[in-house]
Design an enzyme around this catalytic site. Structure first.
Site, PDB file in Angstrom:
ATOM      1  N   GLN A   1       0.824  -1.132   0.263  1.00 52.52           N
ATOM      2  CA  GLN A   1       0.082   0.004  -0.122  1.00 52.52           C
ATOM      3  C   GLN A   1       1.016   1.695   0.002  1.00 52.52           C
ATOM      4  O   GLN A   1       1.709   1.476   1.177  1.00 52.52           O
ATOM      5  CB  GLN A   1      -1.181  -0.254   1.163  1.00 52.52           C
ATOM      6  CG  GLN A   1      -2.457  -0.976   1.227  1.00 52.52           C
ATOM      7  CD  GLN A   1      -2.388  -2.249   0.737  1.00 52.52           C
ATOM      8  OE1 GLN A   1      -1.410  -2.656   2.398  1.00 52.52           O
ATOM      9  NE2 GLN A   1      -2.861  -2.698   0.341  1.00 52.52           N
TER      10      GLN A   1
ATOM     11  N   ASN B   1      -3.754   0.585  -3.389  1.00 50.68           N
ATOM     12  CA  ASN B   1      -3.135  -0.215  -3.479  1.00 50.68           C
ATOM     13  C   ASN B   1      -1.950  -0.481  -4.740  1.00 50.68           C
ATOM     14  O   ASN B   1      -1.892   0.285  -5.555  1.00 50.68           O
ATOM     15  CB  ASN B   1      -4.398  -1.098  -4.134  1.00 50.68           C
ATOM     16  CG  ASN B   1      -5.386  -2.189  -2.501  1.00 50.68           C
ATOM     17  OD1 ASN B   1      -4.942  -1.814  -1.801  1.00 50.68           O
ATOM     18  ND2 ASN B   1      -7.034  -1.425  -3.010  1.00 50.68           N
TER      19      ASN B   1
ATOM     20  N   CYS C   1      -5.903   0.154   6.074  1.00 56.26           N
ATOM     21  CA  CYS C   1      -4.920  -0.584   5.691  1.00 56.26           C
ATOM     22  C   CYS C   1      -4.100  -0.156   6.957  1.00 56.26           C
ATOM     23  O   CYS C   1      -3.518   1.058   7.197  1.00 56.26           O
ATOM     24  CB  CYS C   1      -3.765   0.201   4.676  1.00 56.26           C
ATOM     25  SG  CYS C   1      -2.274  -0.645   4.967  1.00 56.26           S
TER      26      CYS C   1
ATOM     27  N   GLU D   1      -4.988 -10.080  -0.129  1.00 54.62           N
ATOM     28  CA  GLU D   1      -4.774  -8.892   0.076  1.00 54.62           C
ATOM     29  C   GLU D   1      -5.691  -8.203  -1.495  1.00 54.62           C
ATOM     30  O   GLU D   1      -4.863  -8.463  -2.501  1.00 54.62           O
ATOM     31  CB  GLU D   1      -4.283  -7.881   0.376  1.00 54.62           C
ATOM     32  CG  GLU D   1      -4.696  -6.251   0.770  1.00 54.62           C
ATOM     33  CD  GLU D   1      -3.618  -5.613   1.927  1.00 54.62           C
ATOM     34  OE1 GLU D   1      -4.141  -4.646   2.593  1.00 54.62           O
ATOM     35  OE2 GLU D   1      -2.171  -6.560   1.922  1.00 54.62           O
TER      36      GLU D   1
ATOM     37  N   CYS E   1      -1.690  -8.110   7.137  1.00 50.70           N
ATOM     38  CA  CYS E   1      -2.827  -7.443   7.039  1.00 50.70           C
ATOM     39  C   CYS E   1      -3.457  -6.887   7.865  1.00 50.70           C
ATOM     40  O   CYS E   1      -3.988  -7.901   8.645  1.00 50.70           O
ATOM     41  CB  CYS E   1      -3.387  -7.982   5.610  1.00 50.70           C
ATOM     42  SG  CYS E   1      -5.159  -7.232   5.180  1.00 50.70           S
ATOM     43  N   GLY E   2      -3.556  -5.863   8.469  1.00 49.96           N
ATOM     44  CA  GLY E   2      -3.821  -5.513   9.589  1.00 49.96           C
ATOM     45  C   GLY E   2      -5.102  -5.261  10.196  1.00 49.96           C
ATOM     46  O   GLY E   2      -5.937  -6.314  10.269  1.00 49.96           O
ATOM     47  N   SER E   3      -6.215  -4.999   8.099  1.00 52.41           N
ATOM     48  CA  SER E   3      -7.141  -4.839   8.635  1.00 52.41           C
ATOM     49  C   SER E   3      -7.590  -6.805   8.680  1.00 52.41           C
ATOM     50  O   SER E   3      -9.293  -6.186   9.504  1.00 52.41           O
ATOM     51  CB  SER E   3      -8.237  -4.010   7.573  1.00 52.41           C
ATOM     52  OG  SER E   3      -7.453  -4.527   6.037  1.00 52.41           O
TER      53      SER E   3
END
Length: 300
Positions: A47, A67, A76, A215, A224-226
């Protein structure tokens, strides 16, 4: 170089992030620039976090999230931690309020260097995620990969953390599944009109799970935090885990807390500065700073 802006190559548990300083400008990082930057091994990324001047009183910045295919993302968490570290080094501040297309994000750098991001409240309604058809219970929807009588993956939990997520619960090692093959098919499945982030999760205990993610718009990622947030809340929602859980992504552990008092999801983890440079937000042409790297300047 007049049209060039400062940027930093960073990572959040291996999630490759470019933090781009667009403050004081009216333009945006162009999709063509993102694609060009991602095509270069030096600037390949998951990202771009483009920092713009604030649009609302009381906020520190507006953030565009781009992205690697040039499309826009709504959230993100790993990238937000990178922005906090960069701006904290520049300003000395520890607490920030950011504005994105998904809403407001509060974030804070702790004394030990870890950074917490308030990812907001999850959404579970089928039209909020969104899904293309109605499901009354999004803890488990009808979707599978493989033979109908012996699917490889099936019955994911779905949720929105500002962006759509599907979490497939598995019993075996998350590395034993061909996510690189299934991910593109599931990301673009007709049930997801805005595409989706696709994760495979294995619960180790009520306080720990393993997670791999394909992702949306970026592909396989180390973190990927989310997705970690979506998996954590879905684990609690389906009775698999408690509301505070360590999510082990390929890049390392993230602590996720789904607070009861306000329904918000708090993600805590590290960020790492790699090097800095200047780039053209229209074309993606870039050059590295001379004094860049581990011992170089850390502020934008």
């Amino acid at each position: 170089m007049a049209d060039h802006v400062q940027f930093a190559r960073m990572n959040g548990l291996g999630n490759k992030i470019l933090v781009v300083d667009m403050r004081g400008r009216k333009d945006r990082v162009a999709p063509a620039a993102a694609i060009a930057l991602n095509a270069d091994p030096e600037t390949e990324f998951d990202q771009i976090m483009a920092i713009h001047d604030p649009r609302a009183a009381g906020t520190d910045a507006w953030i565009d999230i781009v992205n690697s295919d040039g499309s826009m993302a709504q959230a993100c968490g790993n990238g937000t931690r990178c922005v906090v570290q960069a701006l904290s080094a520049e300003t000395g501040k520890k607490a920030f309020l950011f504005h994105t297309v998904a809403g407001l994000l509060e974030a804070k750098e702790h004394d030990g260097g870890l950074i917490s991001v308030d990812m907001g409240a999850p959404r579970f309604g089928w039209s909020e995620i969104p899904l293309a058809e109605e499901f009354h219970d999004t803890r488990r929807i009808e979707l599978q990969i493989g033979p109908i009588d012996d699917p490889v993956l099936h019955s994911p939990s779905v949720a929105s953390m500002g962006n759509p997520h599907a979490i497939f619960w598995v019993e075996n090692d998350v590395w034993s599944y061909e996510l690189e093959r299934f991910g593109p098919l599931l990301e673009n499945h007709p049930i997801f009109p805005e595409r989706a982030n696709i994760s495979i999760a294995r619960v180790r205990s009520r306080e720990e799970m393993d997670l791999r993610t394909w992702e949306r718009g970026a592909g396989l990622t180390l973190a990927c935090g989310s997705a970690a947030c979506a998996a954590a809340v879905s684990g609690a929602r389906t009775g698999r885990t408690d509301r505070t859980v360590t999510v082990n992504v390929p890049g390392g552990p993230l602590k996720i807390e789904w607070r009861e008092r306000d329904d918000h999801v708090i993600m805590t983890g590290p960020a790492e500065w790699e090097w800095s440079g200047r780039l053209d937000p229209a074309t993606g042409a870039f050059e590295r700073d001379a004094a860049s790297g581990a011992n170089g300047a850390r502020a934008l």
